[in-house]
Design an enzyme around this catalytic site. Structure first.
Site, PDB file in Angstrom:
ATOM      1  N   MET A  92      -9.520   7.083  -0.617  1.00 24.94           N
ATOM      2  CA  MET A  92     -10.933   6.994   0.771  1.00 24.94           C
ATOM      3  C   MET A  92     -12.004   8.474  -0.005  1.00 24.94           C
ATOM      4  O   MET A  92     -10.517   9.703  -0.469  1.00 24.94           O
ATOM      5  CB  MET A  92      -9.723   7.561   2.281  1.00 24.94           C
TER       6      MET A  92
ATOM      7  N   HIS B  73      -1.143  -2.021  -3.961  1.00 27.75           N
ATOM      8  CA  HIS B  73      -2.520  -1.636  -3.482  1.00 27.75           C
ATOM      9  C   HIS B  73      -3.116  -0.582  -3.161  1.00 27.75           C
ATOM     10  O   HIS B  73      -2.053   0.787  -2.307  1.00 27.75           O
ATOM     11  CB  HIS B  73      -2.490  -2.242  -2.206  1.00 27.75           C
TER      12      HIS B  73
ATOM     13  N   ASP C  64      -5.133   2.500  -1.920  1.00 26.39           N
ATOM     14  CA  ASP C  64      -6.058   3.133  -1.034  1.00 26.39           C
ATOM     15  C   ASP C  64      -7.053   4.472  -1.318  1.00 26.39           C
ATOM     16  O   ASP C  64      -6.451   5.636  -1.612  1.00 26.39           O
ATOM     17  CB  ASP C  64      -5.709   3.559   0.688  1.00 26.39           C
TER      18      ASP C  64
ATOM     19  N   HIS D  39      -8.431  -0.531  -3.070  1.00 27.91           N
ATOM     20  CA  HIS D  39      -9.215  -0.660  -2.319  1.00 27.91           C
ATOM     21  C   HIS D  39     -10.335   0.403  -1.809  1.00 27.91           C
ATOM     22  O   HIS D  39     -10.057   1.420  -1.596  1.00 27.91           O
ATOM     23  CB  HIS D  39      -8.811  -0.427  -0.993  1.00 27.91           C
TER      24      HIS D  39
ATOM     25  N   ASP E 228      -5.225  -6.705   5.590  1.00 32.73           N
ATOM     26  CA  ASP E 228      -4.957  -5.226   5.261  1.00 32.73           C
ATOM     27  C   ASP E 228      -4.975  -4.836   6.626  1.00 32.73           C
ATOM     28  O   ASP E 228      -5.629  -4.339   7.056  1.00 32.73           O
ATOM     29  CB  ASP E 228      -5.574  -4.441   4.382  1.00 32.73           C
TER      30      ASP E 228
ATOM     31  N   MET F 123     -10.461  -6.813   7.161  1.00 35.60           N
ATOM     32  CA  MET F 123      -9.566  -5.614   7.207  1.00 35.60           C
ATOM     33  C   MET F 123      -8.681  -5.832   9.008  1.00 35.60           C
ATOM     34  O   MET F 123      -9.692  -6.416   9.909  1.00 35.60           O
ATOM     35  CB  MET F 123     -10.492  -4.287   7.391  1.00 35.60           C
TER      36      MET F 123
ATOM     37  N   SER G 137       0.962  -1.274   0.054  1.00 34.03           N
ATOM     38  CA  SER G 137      -0.046   0.011   0.176  1.00 34.03           C
ATOM     39  C   SER G 137       0.759   0.736   0.419  1.00 34.03           C
ATOM     40  O   SER G 137       2.228   1.605   1.274  1.00 34.03           O
ATOM     41  CB  SER G 137      -0.468   0.294   1.613  1.00 34.03           C
TER      42      SER G 137
ATOM     43  N   MET H 265     -12.346   2.611  -0.260  1.00 38.44           N
ATOM     44  CA  MET H 265     -12.885   3.320   0.909  1.00 38.44           C
ATOM     45  C   MET H 265     -13.939   4.472   0.329  1.00 38.44           C
ATOM     46  O   MET H 265     -13.487   5.723   1.072  1.00 38.44           O
ATOM     47  CB  MET H 265     -12.013   3.629   2.039  1.00 38.44           C
TER      48      MET H 265
END
Ligand code: DX5
Ligand code: ZN
Length: 215
Positions: free
Chosen positions: A35, A31, A33, A64, A173, A135, A6, A66
């Site tokens: 958000m 990965h 992330d 991923h 993760d 998670m 990540s 979020m």
């Protein structure tokens, strides 16, 4: 185990170099992330950044999301070059329809479970996804401590995947390092997301190899 670094804790002023570095470690995927400041109390980056990273590497882009409403941006993430498009089971988008839509674009649909969500919640979707993420911290920030109490959930999902003879990756993760990756692998995980442990490691090459050697 496969390793999916990540970049959340990388040096964002040198993003292209950090991607090259991840590739040089021999990691299996990247990965990313995303958000939205609503689903989690933090913001990161979105499709325009991912699109600019895409030509720099051939690593699988493990995205991923979020986000409260990921369905609104599936096209944008697919266009940007995402390979695995991972939405949270707790988000506000229609789950089944969004997974089907990701699949229709030729991308791998995936689902993530926050720490409070039980294993059984993902069982109705197992046939539709290529990866499940459990998670092992509350999503939103890198550098938190691994929640060992998530291991029974990993084990329960592994059992169900195997019982149905499905080919679904099981990822963890949050707070993953050489030691916690081994704990998660023992419970049945086969992909480790590694953020701060990799970027703070004195020997990131050895760390990736160590986790890949876990069986
Ligand atoms: C947390 C993110 C993680 C995070 C992991 O919300 O989903 O991918 O970057 O970072 P570490 O490995 O530092 O816990
Ligand atoms: Zn993540």
């Amino acid at each position: 185990m496969k390793v999916s670094p990540s970049i959340l804790t990388c040096d964002f002023s040198r993003l292209a170099d950090e991607i090259k570095f991840v590739e040089q470690t021999g990691a299996d995927m990247l990965h990313l992330d995303v958000m939205d400041g609503v689903f989690v109390p933090n913001l990161s980056f979105g499709p325009p950044v991912i699109k600019r990273l895409r030509p720099l590497t051939s690593l699988v882009f493990d995205v991923h999301l979020m986000m409260e409403y990921p369905d609104r941006l599936i096209d944008a993430f697919a266009d940007a070059g995402a390979d695995i498009i991972n939405i949270h089971l707790e988000c506000g988008s229609p789950i089944e329809r969004t997974l089907d839509y990701i699949d229709s674009l030729g991308k791998t649909p995936a689902l993530t479970l926050k720490p409070a969500t039980p294993a059984e919640a993902v069982f109705p979707y197992l046939e539709k996804i290529g990866l499940i993420l459990v998670m092992t911290v509350e999503p939103g920030f890198g550098g938190q401590a691994f929640m060992q109490e998530m291991m029974p959930k990993v084990a329960a999902i592994r059992k169900e995947i195997d019982r149905r003879s499905l080919n679904v990756m099981l990822q963890v993760d949050g707070g993953i390092n050489g030691e916690t990756a081994a704990v998660a692998a023992k419970a049945g995980a086969d992909v480790a997301v590694v953020g701060s442990a990799l970027f703070n490691s004195p020997d990131p090459y050895a760390l990736v190899k160590k986790i890949q050697d876990i069986t």
